[in-house]
Scaffold this motif. Structure first.
Motif, mmCIF file in Angstrom:
data_model
loop_
_atom_site.group_PDB
_atom_site.id
_atom_site.type_symbol
_atom_site.label_atom_id
_atom_site.label_comp_id
_atom_site.label_asym_id
_atom_site.label_seq_id
_atom_site.Cartn_x
_atom_site.Cartn_y
_atom_site.Cartn_z
ATOM 1 N N ILE A 1 0.834 -1.208 0.000
ATOM 2 C CA ILE A 1 0.000 0.000 0.000
ATOM 3 C C ILE A 1 0.864 1.252 0.000
ATOM 4 O O ILE A 1 0.617 2.210 -0.749
ATOM 5 N N MET A 2 1.904 1.265 0.830
ATOM 6 C CA MET A 2 2.787 2.435 0.887
ATOM 7 C C MET A 2 3.438 2.704 -0.470
ATOM 8 O O MET A 2 3.555 3.862 -0.890
ATOM 9 N N ARG A 3 3.841 1.658 -1.156
ATOM 10 C CA ARG A 3 4.471 1.854 -2.468
ATOM 11 C C ARG A 3 3.483 2.465 -3.456
ATOM 12 O O ARG A 3 3.852 3.334 -4.256
ATOM 13 N N THR A 4 2.235 2.006 -3.419
ATOM 14 C CA THR A 4 1.227 2.568 -4.317
ATOM 15 C C THR A 4 0.994 4.037 -4.010
ATOM 16 O O THR A 4 0.936 4.884 -4.922
ATOM 17 N N VAL A 5 0.861 4.361 -2.721
ATOM 18 C CA VAL A 5 0.649 5.750 -2.310
ATOM 19 C C VAL A 5 1.812 6.624 -2.758
ATOM 20 O O VAL A 5 1.632 7.689 -3.363
ATOM 21 N N MET A 6 3.041 6.176 -2.474
ATOM 22 C CA MET A 6 4.221 7.008 -2.763
ATOM 23 C C MET A 6 4.523 7.114 -4.245
ATOM 24 O O MET A 6 5.256 8.008 -4.669
ATOM 25 N N ALA A 7 3.951 6.216 -5.038
ATOM 26 C CA ALA A 7 4.107 6.317 -6.485
ATOM 27 C C ALA A 7 3.142 7.328 -7.097
ATOM 28 O O ALA A 7 3.219 7.625 -8.303
ATOM 29 N N GLY A 8 2.227 7.844 -6.299
ATOM 30 C CA GLY A 8 1.252 8.798 -6.798
ATOM 31 C C GLY A 8 0.110 8.169 -7.549
ATOM 32 O O GLY A 8 -0.652 8.856 -8.242
ATOM 33 N N GLU A 9 -0.034 6.848 -7.413
ATOM 34 C CA GLU A 9 -1.107 6.137 -8.111
ATOM 35 C C GLU A 9 -2.389 6.150 -7.273
ATOM 36 O O GLU A 9 -2.361 6.320 -6.053
ATOM 37 N N THR A 10 -3.509 5.948 -7.941
ATOM 38 C CA THR A 10 -4.775 5.817 -7.232
ATOM 39 C C THR A 10 -4.787 4.490 -6.488
ATOM 40 O O THR A 10 -4.469 3.441 -7.057
ATOM 41 N N LEU A 11 -5.153 4.542 -5.229
ATOM 42 C CA LEU A 11 -5.097 3.362 -4.373
ATOM 43 C C LEU A 11 -6.404 2.581 -4.455
ATOM 44 O O LEU A 11 -7.448 3.029 -3.978
ATOM 45 N N ASN A 12 -6.356 1.436 -5.080
ATOM 46 C CA ASN A 12 -7.457 0.485 -5.076
ATOM 47 C C ASN A 12 -6.868 -0.855 -4.666
ATOM 48 O O ASN A 12 -6.219 -1.530 -5.472
ATOM 49 N N TYR A 13 -7.065 -1.198 -3.417
ATOM 50 C CA TYR A 13 -6.356 -2.347 -2.842
ATOM 51 C C TYR A 13 -7.339 -3.278 -2.151
ATOM 52 O O TYR A 13 -8.150 -2.858 -1.314
ATOM 53 N N ASP A 14 -7.267 -4.544 -2.492
ATOM 54 C CA ASP A 14 -8.149 -5.555 -1.900
ATOM 55 C C ASP A 14 -7.275 -6.661 -1.315
ATOM 56 O O ASP A 14 -6.870 -7.593 -2.017
ATOM 57 N N GLY A 15 -6.955 -6.544 -0.048
ATOM 58 C CA GLY A 15 -6.107 -7.520 0.613
ATOM 59 C C GLY A 15 -6.864 -8.313 1.666
ATOM 60 O O GLY A 15 -8.078 -8.203 1.792
ATOM 61 N N ASP A 16 -6.123 -9.113 2.412
ATOM 62 C CA ASP A 16 -6.733 -9.882 3.490
ATOM 63 C C ASP A 16 -7.010 -9.021 4.714
ATOM 64 O O ASP A 16 -7.943 -9.286 5.477
ATOM 65 N N VAL A 17 -6.199 -7.993 4.910
ATOM 66 C CA VAL A 17 -6.358 -7.109 6.063
ATOM 67 C C VAL A 17 -7.021 -5.802 5.663
ATOM 68 O O VAL A 17 -7.914 -5.308 6.339
ATOM 69 N N PHE A 18 -6.601 -5.218 4.540
ATOM 70 C CA PHE A 18 -7.083 -3.909 4.117
ATOM 71 C C PHE A 18 -7.827 -3.990 2.785
ATOM 72 O O PHE A 18 -7.373 -4.647 1.851
ATOM 73 N N SER A 19 -8.959 -3.303 2.724
ATOM 74 C CA SER A 19 -9.663 -3.059 1.468
ATOM 75 C C SER A 19 -9.831 -1.549 1.355
ATOM 76 O O SER A 19 -10.591 -0.932 2.115
ATOM 77 N N LEU A 20 -9.121 -0.959 0.415
ATOM 78 C CA LEU A 20 -9.035 0.499 0.319
ATOM 79 C C LEU A 20 -9.309 0.940 -1.108
ATOM 80 O O LEU A 20 -8.955 0.244 -2.065
ATOM 81 N N ALA A 21 -9.919 2.115 -1.244
ATOM 82 C CA ALA A 21 -10.236 2.593 -2.593
ATOM 83 C C ALA A 21 -10.278 4.111 -2.626
ATOM 84 O O ALA A 21 -10.762 4.753 -1.688
ATOM 85 N N GLY A 22 -9.731 4.666 -3.712
ATOM 86 C CA GLY A 22 -9.965 6.061 -4.038
ATOM 87 C C GLY A 22 -8.900 7.052 -3.625
ATOM 88 O O GLY A 22 -8.885 8.177 -4.142
ATOM 89 N N PHE A 23 -8.001 6.674 -2.722
ATOM 90 C CA PHE A 23 -7.009 7.658 -2.277
ATOM 91 C C PHE A 23 -5.965 7.897 -3.368
ATOM 92 O O PHE A 23 -5.506 6.972 -4.030
ATOM 93 N N ARG A 24 -5.559 9.152 -3.488
ATOM 94 C CA ARG A 24 -4.453 9.506 -4.383
ATOM 95 C C ARG A 24 -3.802 10.771 -3.859
ATOM 96 O O ARG A 24 -4.475 11.700 -3.422
ATOM 97 N N LEU A 25 -2.487 10.796 -3.871
ATOM 98 C CA LEU A 25 -1.773 11.981 -3.418
ATOM 99 C C LEU A 25 -2.215 13.214 -4.199
ATOM 100 O O LEU A 25 -2.379 13.151 -5.416
ATOM 101 N N ARG A 26 -2.360 14.315 -3.494
ATOM 102 C CA ARG A 26 -2.623 15.592 -4.156
ATOM 103 C C ARG A 26 -1.379 16.473 -4.104
ATOM 104 O O ARG A 26 -1.447 17.704 -4.039
ATOM 105 N N CYS A 27 -0.243 15.803 -4.086
ATOM 106 C CA CYS A 27 1.043 16.483 -4.227
ATOM 107 C C CYS A 27 1.901 15.586 -5.101
ATOM 108 O O CYS A 27 1.529 14.447 -5.386
ATOM 109 N N ASP A 28 3.038 16.093 -5.512
ATOM 110 C CA ASP A 28 3.908 15.272 -6.352
ATOM 111 C C ASP A 28 4.471 14.108 -5.548
ATOM 112 O O ASP A 28 4.844 14.266 -4.382
ATOM 113 N N PRO A 29 4.551 12.919 -6.143
ATOM 114 C CA PRO A 29 5.207 11.803 -5.457
ATOM 115 C C PRO A 29 6.696 12.072 -5.321
ATOM 116 O O PRO A 29 7.248 12.936 -6.020
ATOM 117 N N PRO A 30 7.366 11.377 -4.437
ATOM 118 C CA PRO A 30 8.796 11.615 -4.245
ATOM 119 C C PRO A 30 9.575 11.429 -5.545
ATOM 120 O O PRO A 30 9.378 10.448 -6.269
#
Length: 334
Positions: free
Chosen positions: A123-152
């Motif tokens: 999840i951290m790699r997806t966030v830090m890449a500046g990609e839209t987060l749509n993640y369906d895991g065993d622990v986390f199901s997350l959707a829609g987040f995306r950085l509103r700043c430039d990725p590193p």
């Protein structure tokens, strides 16, 4: 050649400025990074931000940020921000910690620690890449987040801490590095085999996975004082910080000693706990004594094949002056 970094003190320091001063001393003496533990003291975000603002070259990083008290999305945002503040000098260490900390201090169930660590990395790699987060895991199901700043601009490496075979294998398979703590030379070599297995399972290049050993060190002209401090530090961790340090020692051939230290500590007999730490055990787990002895003990860890970095840590009872003396004595340029 094995790099040397600093593992800033786990014990409470007088101020944030005092931690910044230790990092600045480390930078001046040629250490490559200042790692900051996050336990019961100051939070890593504020302190590392302060260090980044007051230094020019030394790397920074938390060792270790647990994977329960912050969400993986927030930790990705935090890493993105710290990478900006530090001009690309951040490396993040994460890990599950243990039930005593997670349940006792944070009130969160210590559930599926290995799976959770893996999902944090993804999840951290997806966030830090500046990609839209749509993640369906065993622990986390997350959707829609995306950085509103430039990725590193410089990607942030994510290391995973681990002491047991499966957690170390996970680091090799999914993380950019492994953080090891409380290991003997023989025990570390055995776990490095687990790391290699994880690297193979993940189809990784071994050169892309870095091994960092946090090593308790104390180098003083009063060698007995240095060894007493290191002995007290080890007894506290084995006796007071849950079961995982004790279990790790047991896997490394010190089962009786680990049990006796923990039993004495639990009964309130701290002096007896210290008596169960022989000189052999103390030397097997750290580098403490006179400057000459500490350097000699340090070398036996640095020559281990597969260890990329030694993070010089300090006993929790050491004074600021004793920490500074150890930093000076064991500096790379020394």
């Amino acid at each position: 050649m094995t790099d040397r970094t600093i593992h800033l003190p786990v014990a409470a320091q007088p101020s944030v400025d005092s931690l910044v001063d230790l990092a600045r001393l480390g930078e001046a003496r040629g250490y490559g990074r200042a790692w900051l533990p996050e336990t019961w003291g100051r939070d890593f975000v504020t302190v590392l931000t302060s260090i980044a603002r007051e230094t020019d070259e030394i790397g920074i990083g938390p060792s270790i940020a647990n994977v329960y008290s912050r969400s993986p999305t927030l930790l990705g945002q935090t890493a993105t921000t710290l990478q900006e503040v530090s001009d690309g000098r951040l490396r993040v260490g994460i890990g599950p910690s243990g039930p005593a900390v997670i349940e006792g201090w944070h009130g969160v169930e210590f559930d599926r620690p290995l799976r959770r660590t893996r999902e944090y990395i993804e999840i951290m790699r997806t966030v830090m890449a500046g990609e839209t987060l749509n993640y369906d895991g065993d622990v986390f199901s997350l959707a829609g987040f995306r950085l509103r700043c430039d990725p590193p601009e410089t990607p942030v490496p994510i290391d995973a801490a681990g002491m047991g075979p499966k957690s170390v294998e996970l680091a090799g398979r999914f993380a950019d590095g492994w953080h090891a703590i409380v290991f003997t030379p023989d025990g570390l070599e055995e776990r490095l085999e687990d790391l290699e297995r994880g690297i193979e399972l993940g189809g990784r290049d071994p050169a892309d996975v870095r091994t960092t050993l946090s090593l308790t060190a104390c180098a003083l002209e009063d060698g007995e004082r240095a060894r007493d401090l290191a002995r007290q530090h080890l007894a506290f961790y084995v006796g007071a910080m849950g079961t995982y340090y004790r279990e790790s020692l047991s896997r490394q051939g010190y089962q009786d000693e680990a049990h006796d230290i923990a039993a004495a500590w639990a009964s309130g007999n701290h002096g007896e706990a210290l008596s169960h730490i022989s000189d052999e055990l103390l030397d097997d787990l750290g580098a403490a004594g006179t400057p000459e002895r500490a350097r000699e003990e340090l070398r036996k860890f640095e020559v281990l094949e597969g260890v990329d970095e030694i993070a010089i840590g300090f006993p929790r009872g050491a004074t600021t002056e004793e920490i500074e003396a150890t930093i000076e004595t064991l500096a790379p340029e020394a």
